[in-house]
Write an enzyme that holds these catalytic residues in place. Structure first.
Site, short mmCIF file in Angstrom:
data_model
loop_
_atom_site.label_atom_id
_atom_site.label_comp_id
_atom_site.label_asym_id
_atom_site.label_seq_id
_atom_site.Cartn_x
_atom_site.Cartn_y
_atom_site.Cartn_z
CD GLU A 1 41.32 43.68 39.74
OE1 GLU A 1 40.51 43.65 40.66
OE2 GLU A 1 42.46 44.18 39.85
N GLY B 1 37.54 51.05 41.29
CA GLY B 1 37.36 52.19 42.19
C GLY B 1 36.44 53.27 41.66
CE LYS C 1 42.49 48.30 44.89
NZ LYS C 1 41.84 49.03 43.82
CG HIS D 1 46.08 45.79 41.11
ND1 HIS D 1 45.82 47.11 40.85
CD2 HIS D 1 44.94 45.25 41.58
CE1 HIS D 1 44.56 47.37 41.19
NE2 HIS D 1 44.00 46.25 41.63
CB SER E 1 32.93 48.89 40.73
OG SER E 1 33.77 50.03 40.65
CD GLU F 1 44.93 50.32 42.41
OE1 GLU F 1 45.45 49.80 43.41
OE2 GLU F 1 43.69 50.43 42.27
CG ASN G 1 44.02 44.63 46.24
OD1 ASN G 1 44.80 44.91 47.15
ND2 ASN G 1 44.18 45.06 45.01
P1 13P Z 1 37.40 48.14 43.61
O1 13P Z 1 36.61 46.93 44.06
O2 13P Z 1 37.54 49.17 44.70
O3 13P Z 1 36.88 48.70 42.33
O4 13P Z 1 38.90 47.64 43.33
C1 13P Z 1 39.09 46.53 42.53
C2 13P Z 1 40.50 46.13 42.60
O5 13P Z 1 41.39 46.84 42.18
C3 13P Z 1 40.82 44.84 43.23
O6 13P Z 1 42.11 44.45 42.97
#
Ligand code: 13P
Length: 279
Positions: A193, A199, A42, A124, A238, A126, A40
């Site tokens: 997640e 992140g 983003k 997601h 992560s 976010e 992903n």
């Molecule tokens: P990270 O791997 O940067 O923590 O992000 C995970 C994520 O949101 C994947 O959709």
């Protein structure tokens, strides 16, 4: 459905899953379930970086590799992997729930399918946070994706505050029941997640993730006993080349959804190798 009825159903499912310890341990292990390593990206990368990345990226045996770039890069990414005959799938990071219409800035499921996407991330954290997507929206989006031939990757997870208040199972039960209303369990992929792990560099431990994945599978078994054991449940938050092996070793972890570590081809390739080996 009335909110109080929804809460009551969630409570019943949660209690039933928690009480029947056997439903957590009697489900078969990951043998035979499809394994996924999904990037992903983003809101990262431009077209040059995307094509360079895809040029270097190698598919892995026995693992489905999916790259989810920002929307404007979906089509060039698809054309590139197709032209190179690479077994790499392209996925969108979002989809709109309506077929078409006056929805400025949104992408329709049939357009995503048309340009060659196979998958679509839905719900997601976010997007739940800044686009106010709730479980009902996630449900509508997943239905729309399925209607147009895209496989939804349904994301769920608790916040740090919810975890500290021991609400994880309750939150996940609500998210699953809300997202899955009227949807065939065997047609979707799930990604657990935890919001606090995204992140932050602080992933869940593999044991912690395994326990939650088993719980998710047990909730799914309440919806559809026959298919729950076949559903791939990915971990995200992560994940990197150093901890991927620990997640891969767990029975109910069928792959990973990777953010930061998917931006460098070397680290992403190492994560693919971990799951390819174990397949
Ligand atoms: P990270 O791997 O940067 O923590 O992000 C995970 C994520 O949101 C994947 O959709």
């Amino acid at each position: 459905m009335d909110q109080s009825i929804k809460a009551y159903i969630r409570q019943l499912v949660q209690e039933a899953v928690q009480q029947s310890a056997s439903s957590l341990s009697n489900l078969p292990s990951s043998t035979g379930r499809k394994q996924y390593v999904i990037a992903n990206w983003k809101m990262n990368k431009n077209i040059k970086e995307t094509l360079e990345f895809l040029q270097q990226l190698k598919e892995g045996t026995g693992v489905e590799v999916v790259v989810c770039p920002p929307a404007p890069l979906l089509y060039p990414a698809k054309l590139y992997v197709q032209g190179q005959n690479k077994e790499i799938q392209i996925g969108a990071q979002n989809v709109h729930q309506e077929d078409k219409g006056a929805y400025t800035g949104e992408s329709a499921a049939n357009l995503l399918k048309d340009i060659g996407c196979s998958y679509c991330i839905i719900g997601h954290s976010e997007r739940r946070q800044y686009a106010q997507e709730d479980d009902a929206t996630v449900n509508q989006k997943a239905k729309q994706a399925l209607k147009r031939g895209l496989t939804p990757i349904i994301c769920m997870g608790e916040t740090l505050e919810q975890k500290q208040q021991n609400q994880t199972e309750k939150v996940l039960t609500t998210q699953i029941l809300g997202a899955m209303d009227g949807i065939d369990v065997s047609q979707v992929i799930f990604a657990y997640e935890p919001v606090w792990a995204i992140g932050t560099g602080e992933s869940a431990t593999a044991e912690e993730a395994q326990r939650i994945h088993a719980y998710i599978r047990a909730v799914l078994a309440h919806i559809d006993k026959r298919n729950a054991e076949k559903v791939s449940i990915l971990y995200g938050g992560s994940v990197n080349e150093n901890n991927a092996q620990e997640f891969a070793a767990m029975d109910d972890i069928d792959g990973v959804l990777v953010g930061g570590a998917s931006l460098q081809v070397d680290s992403f390739q190492k994560i693919i190798a971990v799951f390819a080996k174990g397949a």
